[in-house]
Design a protein around this motif. Structure first.
Motif, PDB file in Angstrom:
ATOM      1  N   ALA A  72       1.278  -1.239   0.056  1.00  0.00           N
ATOM      2  CA  ALA A  72      -0.009   0.056  -0.064  1.00  0.00           C
ATOM      3  C   ALA A  72       0.735   1.108   0.200  1.00  0.00           C
ATOM      4  O   ALA A  72       0.992   1.900  -0.868  1.00  0.00           O
ATOM      5  CB  ALA A  72      -0.703   0.615   1.336  1.00  0.00           C
ATOM      6  N   ILE A  73       1.796   1.261   0.364  1.00  0.00           N
ATOM      7  CA  ILE A  73       2.916   2.671   1.084  1.00  0.00           C
ATOM      8  C   ILE A  73       3.462   2.825  -0.597  1.00  0.00           C
ATOM      9  O   ILE A  73       2.988   3.398  -0.853  1.00  0.00           O
ATOM     10  CB  ILE A  73       3.618   2.208   1.793  1.00  0.00           C
ATOM     11  CG1 ILE A  73       2.984   2.373   3.262  1.00  0.00           C
ATOM     12  CG2 ILE A  73       5.145   3.050   1.598  1.00  0.00           C
ATOM     13  CD1 ILE A  73       4.393   1.478   4.076  1.00  0.00           C
ATOM     14  N   GLN A 125       1.340   4.290  -2.902  1.00  0.00           N
ATOM     15  CA  GLN A 125       0.980   5.771  -2.849  1.00  0.00           C
ATOM     16  C   GLN A 125       1.754   6.680  -3.027  1.00  0.00           C
ATOM     17  O   GLN A 125       2.929   6.460  -3.423  1.00  0.00           O
ATOM     18  CB  GLN A 125       0.312   5.898  -0.695  1.00  0.00           C
ATOM     19  CG  GLN A 125      -0.980   5.042  -0.318  1.00  0.00           C
ATOM     20  CD  GLN A 125      -1.775   5.699  -0.766  1.00  0.00           C
ATOM     21  OE1 GLN A 125      -2.159   6.975  -0.944  1.00  0.00           O
ATOM     22  NE2 GLN A 125      -3.296   3.740  -1.172  1.00  0.00           N
ATOM     23  N   SER A 126       1.023   8.097  -2.841  1.00  0.00           N
ATOM     24  CA  SER A 126       2.040   9.077  -3.237  1.00  0.00           C
ATOM     25  C   SER A 126       3.516   9.041  -2.014  1.00  0.00           C
ATOM     26  O   SER A 126       2.232   8.625  -0.907  1.00  0.00           O
ATOM     27  CB  SER A 126       1.058   9.975  -3.783  1.00  0.00           C
ATOM     28  OG  SER A 126       0.807  10.951  -2.878  1.00  0.00           O
ATOM     29  N   GLY A 166       1.121  10.772   1.136  1.00  0.00           N
ATOM     30  CA  GLY A 166      -0.355   9.934   1.592  1.00  0.00           C
ATOM     31  C   GLY A 166       0.027   8.481   1.786  1.00  0.00           C
ATOM     32  O   GLY A 166      -0.813   8.027   2.367  1.00  0.00           O
ATOM     33  N   ALA A 167       1.376   8.516   2.151  1.00  0.00           N
ATOM     34  CA  ALA A 167       1.884   7.078   2.390  1.00  0.00           C
ATOM     35  C   ALA A 167       1.711   6.058   4.380  1.00  0.00           C
ATOM     36  O   ALA A 167       1.123   5.019   3.541  1.00  0.00           O
ATOM     37  CB  ALA A 167       3.541   7.213   1.864  1.00  0.00           C
ATOM     38  N   GLY A 190      -2.093   5.337   3.859  1.00  0.00           N
ATOM     39  CA  GLY A 190      -1.957   4.262   2.659  1.00  0.00           C
ATOM     40  C   GLY A 190      -2.032   3.409   3.966  1.00  0.00           C
ATOM     41  O   GLY A 190      -2.266   2.612   3.585  1.00  0.00           O
ATOM     42  N   GLN A 211      -4.579   2.120   6.647  1.00  0.00           N
ATOM     43  CA  GLN A 211      -5.471   2.259   6.131  1.00  0.00           C
ATOM     44  C   GLN A 211      -4.989   0.806   5.336  1.00  0.00           C
ATOM     45  O   GLN A 211      -6.369  -0.381   5.330  1.00  0.00           O
ATOM     46  CB  GLN A 211      -6.129   2.977   4.734  1.00  0.00           C
ATOM     47  CG  GLN A 211      -7.177   2.390   4.049  1.00  0.00           C
ATOM     48  CD  GLN A 211      -8.929   2.770   4.820  1.00  0.00           C
ATOM     49  OE1 GLN A 211      -8.522   3.621   5.658  1.00  0.00           O
ATOM     50  NE2 GLN A 211      -9.519   1.162   4.519  1.00  0.00           N
TER      51      GLN A 211
END
Length: 74
Positions: free
Chosen positions: A44-45, A48-49, A52-53, A56, A59
């Motif tokens: 997820a990291i 993400q940009s 927002g790592a 993310g 989440q």
């Protein structure tokens, strides 16, 4: 590569290594679950940009815990 991503990947490796050494099925299973959750968070990291790592990763962990955990029956 950012710090959170490195930490999740390192924790994933450690859990996999410890699971391979574990002689107890329950411990091995738990370690493999944690490793899988860390992998999901790391992915997820990566998706993400950089801005927002962390959000993310949080989440992804919430999603992983809500979908892969089943209630224990007594």
């Amino acid at each position: 590569m950012n710090r959170e991503l490195r930490q999740f990947r390192r924790l994933e490796r450690v859990c996999l290594e410890q699971a391979a050494l574990s002689t107890m099925d329950l411990a091995r299973h738990g370690l493999l679950k944690v490793a899988d959750d860390c992998r999901i968070a790391a992915e997820a990291i990566e998706a993400q940009s950089p801005r927002g790592a962390l959000a993310g990763a949080v989440q992804a962990l919430k999603l992983a815990f809500s979908t892969t955990r089943t209630p224990q029956r007594h």
